[in-house]
Enzyme design. Structure first.
Site, PDB file in Angstrom:
ATOM      1  N   TYR A   1       7.880  11.173   0.087  1.00  0.00           N
ATOM      2  CA  TYR A   1       7.909   9.786  -0.419  1.00  0.00           C
ATOM      3  C   TYR A   1       9.298   9.166  -0.236  1.00  0.00           C
ATOM      4  O   TYR A   1       9.433   8.020   0.227  1.00  0.00           O
ATOM      5  CB  TYR A   1       7.519   9.816  -1.900  1.00  0.00           C
ATOM      6  CG  TYR A   1       7.301   8.475  -2.556  1.00  0.00           C
ATOM      7  CD1 TYR A   1       6.056   7.849  -2.504  1.00  0.00           C
ATOM      8  CD2 TYR A   1       8.321   7.859  -3.277  1.00  0.00           C
ATOM      9  CE1 TYR A   1       5.847   6.632  -3.149  1.00  0.00           C
ATOM     10  CE2 TYR A   1       8.118   6.649  -3.916  1.00  0.00           C
ATOM     11  CZ  TYR A   1       6.878   6.038  -3.854  1.00  0.00           C
ATOM     12  OH  TYR A   1       6.674   4.839  -4.490  1.00  0.00           O
TER      13      TYR A   1
ATOM     14  N   ASP B  38       3.215  14.327  -4.445  1.00  0.00           N
ATOM     15  CA  ASP B  38       4.399  15.021  -4.952  1.00  0.00           C
ATOM     16  C   ASP B  38       4.253  16.539  -4.900  1.00  0.00           C
ATOM     17  O   ASP B  38       3.243  17.094  -5.344  1.00  0.00           O
ATOM     18  CB  ASP B  38       4.671  14.604  -6.402  1.00  0.00           C
ATOM     19  CG  ASP B  38       5.151  13.165  -6.550  1.00  0.00           C
ATOM     20  OD1 ASP B  38       5.327  12.489  -5.523  1.00  0.00           O
ATOM     21  OD2 ASP B  38       5.370  12.737  -7.705  1.00  0.00           O
TER      22      ASP B  38
ATOM     23  N   GLY C 220      10.717  16.716  -5.783  1.00  0.00           N
ATOM     24  CA  GLY C 220       9.271  16.722  -5.548  1.00  0.00           C
ATOM     25  C   GLY C 220       8.798  15.592  -4.650  1.00  0.00           C
ATOM     26  O   GLY C 220       7.588  15.393  -4.499  1.00  0.00           O
ATOM     27  N   GLN C 221       9.742  14.849  -4.054  1.00  0.00           N
ATOM     28  CA  GLN C 221       9.322  13.687  -3.253  1.00  0.00           C
ATOM     29  C   GLN C 221      10.054  13.600  -1.904  1.00  0.00           C
ATOM     30  O   GLN C 221      10.456  12.509  -1.484  1.00  0.00           O
ATOM     31  CB  GLN C 221       9.562  12.395  -4.031  1.00  0.00           C
ATOM     32  CG  GLN C 221       8.604  12.195  -5.200  1.00  0.00           C
ATOM     33  CD  GLN C 221       8.506  10.740  -5.592  1.00  0.00           C
ATOM     34  OE1 GLN C 221       9.514  10.088  -5.843  1.00  0.00           O
ATOM     35  NE2 GLN C 221       7.296  10.211  -5.640  1.00  0.00           N
TER      36      GLN C 221
ATOM     37  N   ALA D  18       0.856  -1.198   0.000  1.00  0.00           N
ATOM     38  CA  ALA D  18       0.000   0.000   0.000  1.00  0.00           C
ATOM     39  C   ALA D  18       0.883   1.237   0.000  1.00  0.00           C
ATOM     40  O   ALA D  18       1.781   1.361   0.832  1.00  0.00           O
ATOM     41  CB  ALA D  18      -0.908   0.002   1.228  1.00  0.00           C
ATOM     42  N   GLY D  19       0.653   2.121  -0.935  1.00  0.00           N
ATOM     43  CA  GLY D  19       1.466   3.335  -0.992  1.00  0.00           C
ATOM     44  C   GLY D  19       0.795   4.414  -1.817  1.00  0.00           C
ATOM     45  O   GLY D  19       0.021   4.118  -2.730  1.00  0.00           O
TER      46      GLY D  19
HETATM   47  N1  CAA Z   1      14.309  18.086 -11.628  1.00  0.00           N
HETATM   48  C1  CAA Z   1      14.958  19.267 -11.612  1.00  0.00           C
HETATM   49  N2  CAA Z   1      14.337  20.454 -11.595  1.00  0.00           N
HETATM   50  C2  CAA Z   1      13.010  20.438 -11.597  1.00  0.00           C
HETATM   51  C3  CAA Z   1      12.259  19.249 -11.620  1.00  0.00           C
HETATM   52  C4  CAA Z   1      12.971  18.046 -11.643  1.00  0.00           C
HETATM   53  N3  CAA Z   1      12.338  16.874 -11.687  1.00  0.00           N
HETATM   54  N4  CAA Z   1      10.937  19.560 -11.591  1.00  0.00           N
HETATM   55  C5  CAA Z   1      10.865  20.917 -11.568  1.00  0.00           C
HETATM   56  N5  CAA Z   1      12.116  21.419 -11.589  1.00  0.00           N
HETATM   57  C6  CAA Z   1      12.491  22.833 -11.603  1.00  0.00           C
HETATM   58  C7  CAA Z   1      11.689  23.578 -12.672  1.00  0.00           C
HETATM   59  O1  CAA Z   1      12.379  23.527 -13.897  1.00  0.00           O
HETATM   60  C8  CAA Z   1      11.622  24.975 -12.099  1.00  0.00           C
HETATM   61  O2  CAA Z   1      12.858  25.637 -12.268  1.00  0.00           O
HETATM   62  P1  CAA Z   1      12.915  27.249 -12.357  1.00  0.00           P
HETATM   63  O3  CAA Z   1      12.366  27.765 -11.058  1.00  0.00           O
HETATM   64  O4  CAA Z   1      14.348  27.523 -12.559  1.00  0.00           O
HETATM   65  O5  CAA Z   1      12.064  27.594 -13.537  1.00  0.00           O
HETATM   66  C9  CAA Z   1      11.476  24.677 -10.613  1.00  0.00           C
HETATM   67  O6  CAA Z   1      12.119  23.418 -10.371  1.00  0.00           O
HETATM   68  C10 CAA Z   1      10.003  24.575 -10.280  1.00  0.00           C
HETATM   69  O7  CAA Z   1       9.902  24.158  -8.993  1.00  0.00           O
HETATM   70  P2  CAA Z   1       8.454  23.900  -8.426  1.00  0.00           P
HETATM   71  O8  CAA Z   1       8.558  23.751  -6.960  1.00  0.00           O
HETATM   72  O9  CAA Z   1       7.514  25.001  -8.915  1.00  0.00           O
HETATM   73  O10 CAA Z   1       8.111  22.523  -9.106  1.00  0.00           O
HETATM   74  P3  CAA Z   1       6.815  22.159  -9.899  1.00  0.00           P
HETATM   75  O11 CAA Z   1       5.627  22.471  -9.050  1.00  0.00           O
HETATM   76  O12 CAA Z   1       6.867  22.725 -11.267  1.00  0.00           O
HETATM   77  O13 CAA Z   1       6.987  20.571 -10.088  1.00  0.00           O
HETATM   78  C11 CAA Z   1       6.751  18.341  -9.348  1.00  0.00           C
HETATM   79  C12 CAA Z   1       7.082  19.751  -8.945  1.00  0.00           C
HETATM   80  C13 CAA Z   1       5.301  18.267  -9.896  1.00  0.00           C
HETATM   81  C14 CAA Z   1       6.834  17.477  -8.107  1.00  0.00           C
HETATM   82  C15 CAA Z   1       7.726  17.859 -10.427  1.00  0.00           C
HETATM   83  O14 CAA Z   1       9.039  18.150 -10.038  1.00  0.00           O
HETATM   84  C16 CAA Z   1       7.655  16.381 -10.670  1.00  0.00           C
HETATM   85  O15 CAA Z   1       6.698  15.889 -11.262  1.00  0.00           O
HETATM   86  N6  CAA Z   1       8.689  15.644 -10.245  1.00  0.00           N
HETATM   87  C17 CAA Z   1       8.818  14.220 -10.467  1.00  0.00           C
HETATM   88  C18 CAA Z   1       8.101  13.520  -9.392  1.00  0.00           C
HETATM   89  C19 CAA Z   1       8.236  12.023  -9.594  1.00  0.00           C
HETATM   90  O16 CAA Z   1       9.077  11.501 -10.318  1.00  0.00           O
HETATM   91  N7  CAA Z   1       7.374  11.269  -8.923  1.00  0.00           N
HETATM   92  C20 CAA Z   1       7.405   9.868  -9.009  1.00  0.00           C
HETATM   93  C21 CAA Z   1       6.001   9.349  -8.847  1.00  0.00           C
HETATM   94  S1  CAA Z   1       5.910   7.607  -9.184  1.00  0.00           S
HETATM   95  C22 CAA Z   1       6.615   6.896  -7.853  1.00  0.00           C
HETATM   96  O17 CAA Z   1       6.941   7.514  -6.885  1.00  0.00           O
HETATM   97  C23 CAA Z   1       6.766   5.405  -7.910  1.00  0.00           C
HETATM   98  C24 CAA Z   1       8.147   5.010  -7.596  1.00  0.00           C
HETATM   99  O18 CAA Z   1       8.375   4.480  -6.510  1.00  0.00           O
HETATM  100  C25 CAA Z   1       9.201   5.161  -8.601  1.00  0.00           C
END
Ligand code: CAA
Length: 252
Positions: A158, A99, A154-155, A94-95
């Site tokens: 997590y 983000d 973003g995690q 469960a998880g």
């Molecule tokens: N890496 C590096 N920089 C990033 C980035 C990333 N992944 N995501 C956003 N940024 C940067 C943007 O380019 C932006 O830069 P500037 O300010 O210079 O323009 C800045 O960070 C934006 O920061 P925010 O805080 O506003 O970020 P956001 O709200 O746009 O996005 C987020 C945040 C939605 C979490 C996004 O980063 C994201 O989707 N990250 C990936 C999350 C992820 O991989 N989750 C996995 C889910 S599946 C899982 O967890 C299963 C498993 O076990 C593998």
């Protein structure tokens, strides 16, 4: 792999979820009596799950419980013991994700995630471990994540919870090692599940490009590892983490 004459009871939390459904299927294929545990609310998903696994005809049953609630887990364990027998194998799958970069993360996003992904592991293990050690047999497999090993933008919530799951598993493995109970983690990489589908297409494509195997994992890839660690003859593997990530993160 030899299976015992006694039919073991396996409980899978998140049992109707992206990974859980396939874990249930593979454990049933391995001859286990499987109880899929998930929230009661998702009626349509429960119906689809029943249909998908209908061919197992009674080998897989569904029980509703909330892993984030200790009392719910306690009542669940009692119900399972009465209806199916003692719990021999526990898979904590469960998880949830919540983000957001830390500067935008609300306390609610932090706590909700911790309650399911980390408290849930405590709540379930705490309720089954005594029976396992008393009977001298148990297999606990906790689902961690590559993002617990590497951290992910973003995690913070997590990644902290998933790293915590492995710390928990190593500690419990020591406590139960002499009682025939093993405790391990499986750390999936990015898999073809609704959880990963929720990540933006752009980020997902970037991640897939970084996976040496060149594709997302499948739930079957993960279930294979869970089934391996849950086998009766896997008794010398404990406190270990088994990464299943297509080479996305390699370590020694
Ligand atoms: N890496 C590096 N920089 C990033 C980035 C990333 N992944 N995501 C956003 N940024 C940067 C943007 O380019 C932006 O830069 P500037 O300010 O210079 O323009 C800045 O960070 C934006 O920061 P925010 O805080 O506003 O970020 P956001 O709200 O746009 O996005 C987020 C945040 C939605 C979490 C996004 O980063 C994201 O989707 N990250 C990936 C999350 C992820 O991989 N989750 C996995 C889910 S599946 C899982 O967890 C299963 C498993 O076990 C593998």
């Amino acid at each position: 792999m030899s299976q015992p004459a006694l039919q073991r009871v396996a409980v899978v939390t998140g049992g109707i979820g992206g990974l859980g459904t396939e874990i249930c299927r593979q454990l049933a294929q391995a001859g286990r009596k499987v109880v899929a545990v998930d929230l009661a609310a998702r009626d349509e998903r429960i119906a689809a799950f029943r249909q998908e696994l209908a061919s197992f005809d009674g080998a897989i049953t569904f029980e509703a419980a909330d892993v984030s609630d200790f009392d719910s887990c306690q009542q669940l364990t009692t119900r399972i013991e009465q209806q199916h027998g003692s719990v021999d194998i526990l898979v904590n799958a469960a998880g949830i994700t919540r983000d957001a970069s830390l500067r935008k993360m609300s306390p609610q996003q932090w706590h909700e995630l911790m309650r399911v992904n980390l408290d849930g592991v405590f709540n379930m293990c705490r309720n089954v471990v005594e029976g396992m050690t008393a009977r001298g047999f148990g297999r606990i497999v906790n689902i961690s994540s590559v993002n617990g090993q590497t951290g992910q933008f973003g995690q913070t919530n997590y990644s902290a919870a998933k790293a915590g799951v492995h710390g928990f598993s190593m500690a419990l493995a020591r406590e139960t090692a002499r009682k025939g109970v093993t405790v391990n983690t499986v750390s999936p990489g990015y898999c073809d599940t609704p959880m990963v589908a929720a990540v933006s297409a752009e980020i997902r494509q970037q991640i897939i490009a970084d996976i040496p195997v060149g594709r997302l994992g499948t739930p079957a890839d993960i279930a294979r590892a869970v089934s391996f660690l849950g086998a009766d003859d896997a008794g010398y593997i404990t406190g270990a983490n088994l990464p299943v990530n297509g080479g996305y993160f390699m370590s020694f």
